[in-house]
Design an enzyme around this catalytic site. Structure first.
Site, mmCIF file in Angstrom:
data_model
loop_
_atom_site.group_PDB
_atom_site.id
_atom_site.type_symbol
_atom_site.label_atom_id
_atom_site.label_comp_id
_atom_site.label_asym_id
_atom_site.label_seq_id
_atom_site.Cartn_x
_atom_site.Cartn_y
_atom_site.Cartn_z
ATOM 1 N N HIS A 86 -9.203 2.941 19.134
ATOM 2 C CA HIS A 86 -8.346 1.906 19.726
ATOM 3 C C HIS A 86 -8.802 1.493 21.121
ATOM 4 O O HIS A 86 -8.730 0.313 21.479
ATOM 5 C CB HIS A 86 -6.891 2.391 19.734
ATOM 6 C CG HIS A 86 -6.323 2.535 18.359
ATOM 7 N ND1 HIS A 86 -5.900 3.744 17.829
ATOM 8 C CD2 HIS A 86 -6.167 1.616 17.377
ATOM 9 C CE1 HIS A 86 -5.478 3.543 16.601
ATOM 10 N NE2 HIS A 86 -5.628 2.269 16.293
ATOM 11 N N GLN A 127 0.843 -1.201 0.000
ATOM 12 C CA GLN A 127 0.000 0.000 0.000
ATOM 13 C C GLN A 127 0.886 1.262 0.000
ATOM 14 O O GLN A 127 2.075 1.197 0.332
ATOM 15 C CB GLN A 127 -0.873 0.006 1.254
ATOM 16 C CG GLN A 127 -0.119 -0.201 2.562
ATOM 17 C CD GLN A 127 -0.947 -0.924 3.617
ATOM 18 O OE1 GLN A 127 -2.183 -0.844 3.645
ATOM 19 N NE2 GLN A 127 -0.277 -1.681 4.494
ATOM 20 N N ASP A 165 -7.761 -5.819 13.661
ATOM 21 C CA ASP A 165 -7.697 -4.369 13.479
ATOM 22 C C ASP A 165 -7.037 -4.110 12.126
ATOM 23 O O ASP A 165 -5.881 -3.688 12.031
ATOM 24 C CB ASP A 165 -6.871 -3.781 14.638
ATOM 25 C CG ASP A 165 -6.558 -2.317 14.447
ATOM 26 O OD1 ASP A 165 -5.590 -1.835 15.084
ATOM 27 O OD2 ASP A 165 -7.246 -1.662 13.650
ATOM 28 N N ASP A 186 0.385 -12.578 6.767
ATOM 29 C CA ASP A 186 -1.064 -12.430 6.591
ATOM 30 C C ASP A 186 -1.761 -13.094 7.775
ATOM 31 O O ASP A 186 -1.467 -14.245 8.105
ATOM 32 C CB ASP A 186 -1.469 -13.108 5.270
ATOM 33 C CG ASP A 186 -2.927 -12.896 4.920
ATOM 34 O OD1 ASP A 186 -3.241 -12.827 3.725
ATOM 35 O OD2 ASP A 186 -3.761 -12.805 5.848
ATOM 36 N N ASP A 246 -0.137 0.106 13.416
ATOM 37 C CA ASP A 246 0.100 1.488 13.865
ATOM 38 C C ASP A 246 0.325 1.554 15.371
ATOM 39 O O ASP A 246 0.706 2.590 15.891
ATOM 40 C CB ASP A 246 -1.089 2.375 13.481
ATOM 41 C CG ASP A 246 -2.380 1.789 14.011
ATOM 42 O OD1 ASP A 246 -3.072 1.099 13.261
ATOM 43 O OD2 ASP A 246 -2.668 1.963 15.203
ATOM 44 N N ASP A 288 -10.118 -1.140 6.404
ATOM 45 C CA ASP A 288 -11.268 -1.414 5.537
ATOM 46 C C ASP A 288 -11.139 -2.794 4.914
ATOM 47 O O ASP A 288 -10.046 -3.224 4.550
ATOM 48 C CB ASP A 288 -11.318 -0.360 4.405
ATOM 49 C CG ASP A 288 -11.250 1.038 4.990
ATOM 50 O OD1 ASP A 288 -10.478 1.858 4.470
ATOM 51 O OD2 ASP A 288 -11.903 1.269 6.017
HETATM 52 N N1 SAM Z 1 -5.750 1.033 13.716
HETATM 53 C C1 SAM Z 1 -6.262 1.580 12.480
HETATM 54 C C2 SAM Z 1 -7.329 2.613 12.736
HETATM 55 O O1 SAM Z 1 -7.154 3.398 13.674
HETATM 56 O O2 SAM Z 1 -8.318 2.627 11.992
HETATM 57 C C3 SAM Z 1 -6.870 0.488 11.618
HETATM 58 C C4 SAM Z 1 -6.152 0.325 10.384
HETATM 59 S S1 SAM Z 1 -4.596 -0.411 10.553
HETATM 60 C C5 SAM Z 1 -3.527 0.756 9.974
HETATM 61 C C6 SAM Z 1 -4.768 -1.645 9.345
HETATM 62 C C7 SAM Z 1 -3.565 -2.536 9.354
HETATM 63 O O3 SAM Z 1 -3.944 -3.867 9.045
HETATM 64 C C8 SAM Z 1 -2.541 -2.103 8.311
HETATM 65 O O4 SAM Z 1 -1.301 -1.922 8.943
HETATM 66 C C9 SAM Z 1 -2.522 -3.272 7.312
HETATM 67 O O5 SAM Z 1 -1.250 -3.468 6.744
HETATM 68 C C10 SAM Z 1 -2.944 -4.433 8.199
HETATM 69 N N2 SAM Z 1 -3.550 -5.561 7.479
HETATM 70 C C11 SAM Z 1 -4.494 -5.505 6.507
HETATM 71 N N3 SAM Z 1 -4.801 -6.741 6.071
HETATM 72 C C12 SAM Z 1 -4.043 -7.611 6.808
HETATM 73 C C13 SAM Z 1 -3.909 -9.031 6.844
HETATM 74 N N4 SAM Z 1 -4.618 -9.814 5.997
HETATM 75 N N5 SAM Z 1 -3.053 -9.587 7.737
HETATM 76 C C14 SAM Z 1 -2.321 -8.801 8.587
HETATM 77 N N6 SAM Z 1 -2.385 -7.441 8.595
HETATM 78 C C15 SAM Z 1 -3.244 -6.861 7.710
#
Ligand code: SAM
Length: 278
Positions: free
Chosen positions: A62, A31, A155, A137, A86, A158
């Site tokens: 959170h 991304q 977490d 993953d 994050d 989307d």
């Molecule tokens: N904490 C955030 C908030 O305040 O909305 C939520 C979004 S957080 C940044 C989403 C994280 O999930 C990202 O770092 C993304 O790389 C990770 N992510 C998405 N799909 C994933 C998967 N299949 N396995 C592990 N991590 C995943």
């Protein structure tokens, strides 16, 4: 005056906001990661153009991702966070002295690097001796036998692209198999206004896996649709009834927030039955 647009593919609205400076723009294998400084929203992180984190309101998201389940479990010792690179959810989980180990399963290592550099509290949270990080993953992680958790928090932002692997019955069933007999799973499930079909989809999948399923919400001014939901599955305790007194150092979560976050029973039944006509 520099403005950027919040482009969330899963929401019908876009909005722009003024920024003071761009702190980092980095293309990871998964991304585009952008962190900007703003007067109105504080420090903001966008992934592929969609807001994921603002210092102004991230604690609403959170704290509510972590504390309802952590207070519902009688003695949460081992926790897994799927996504959450994050560090915000991790920071909240670590506030519980009962927690002995937290595994963060993040698909994109670049998020961890950017968070530690630019997002307040992330470096300290990941440096806690109780924390382990798996770069993979989450859908693969839950297939690995031998792990055991009292609580799993999904977490992952989307449910588009590579996050969709965390929306399947196979994922939730595999995750539930790693939970202890009073274990709980929480997953953010989007906005009740703009993502209602996803909310119902997640609720129905969780109901195939867990004996108890429920829905609670929080308010998030910077995520489109604002009325944000969390879907919770429990192998034991009722999520509406916290078993432990609220920890003191939260800005939003307390016993009252916990109680009032859950949808009123009638509204919840109408949602599950697909009878909400708004
Ligand atoms: N904490 C955030 C908030 O305040 O909305 C939520 C979004 S957080 C940044 C989403 C994280 O999930 C990202 O770092 C993304 O790389 C990770 N992510 C998405 N799909 C994933 C998967 N299949 N396995 C592990 N991590 C995943």
């Amino acid at each position: 005056m520099l403005r950027i647009v919040n482009e969330d593919p899963s929401s019908p609205i876009e909005y722009s906001f003024e920024i003071q400076s761009i702190l980092i723009r980095r293309e990871s294998p998964f991304q585009e990661i952008l962190v900007v400084e703003t007067a109105a929203l504080g420090r903001v992180m966008l992934l592929d153009g969609a807001i994921q984190y603002c210092t102004r309101d991230e604690f609403f998201y959170h704290e509510m991702a972590a504390h309802p389940a952590l207070h519902t479990h009688p003695s949460p010792r081992r926790v897994a966070i799927i996504g959450g690179g994050d560090g915000g959810t991790l920071r909240e989980v670590l506030k519980h002295k009962e927690v002995e180990h937290v595994t963060v399963v993040e698909i994109d290592e670049a998020i961890l690097e950017v968070a530690k550099e630019y997002l307040p509290g992330a470096r300290e949270a990941f440096a806690d001796a109780r924390v382990g990080v798996e770069i993979k993953d989450g859908a693969e992680f839950v297939q690995i036998p031998g792990n055991s958790f009292d609580l799993m928090i999904v977490d992952a932002g989307d449910y588009v692209g590579f996050a969709r692997s965390l929306l399947t019955e196979d994922f939730f069933r595999s995750a539930a198999n790693l939970l202890t007999d009073k274990g709980l799973l929480v997953t953010q499930s989007g906005s009740l206004h703009f993502h209602r079909s996803t909310v119902i989809e997640i609720q129905n999948v969780l109901a195939q896996v867990f004996p108890k399923v429920d829905l609670y919400t929080t308010t998030l001014p910077t995520l489109p649709g604002n009325w944000w939901t969390y879907s919770i599955g429990s192998k034991g305790p009722s999520p509406r009834k916290p078993l432990r007194n609220p920890i003191p150092d939260c800005r939003y979560y307390d016993a009252g927030t916990h109680e009032h976050a859950f949808l009123p029973e009638t509204l919840y039944i109408h949602l599950r039955d697909g009878k909400l006509d708004w």
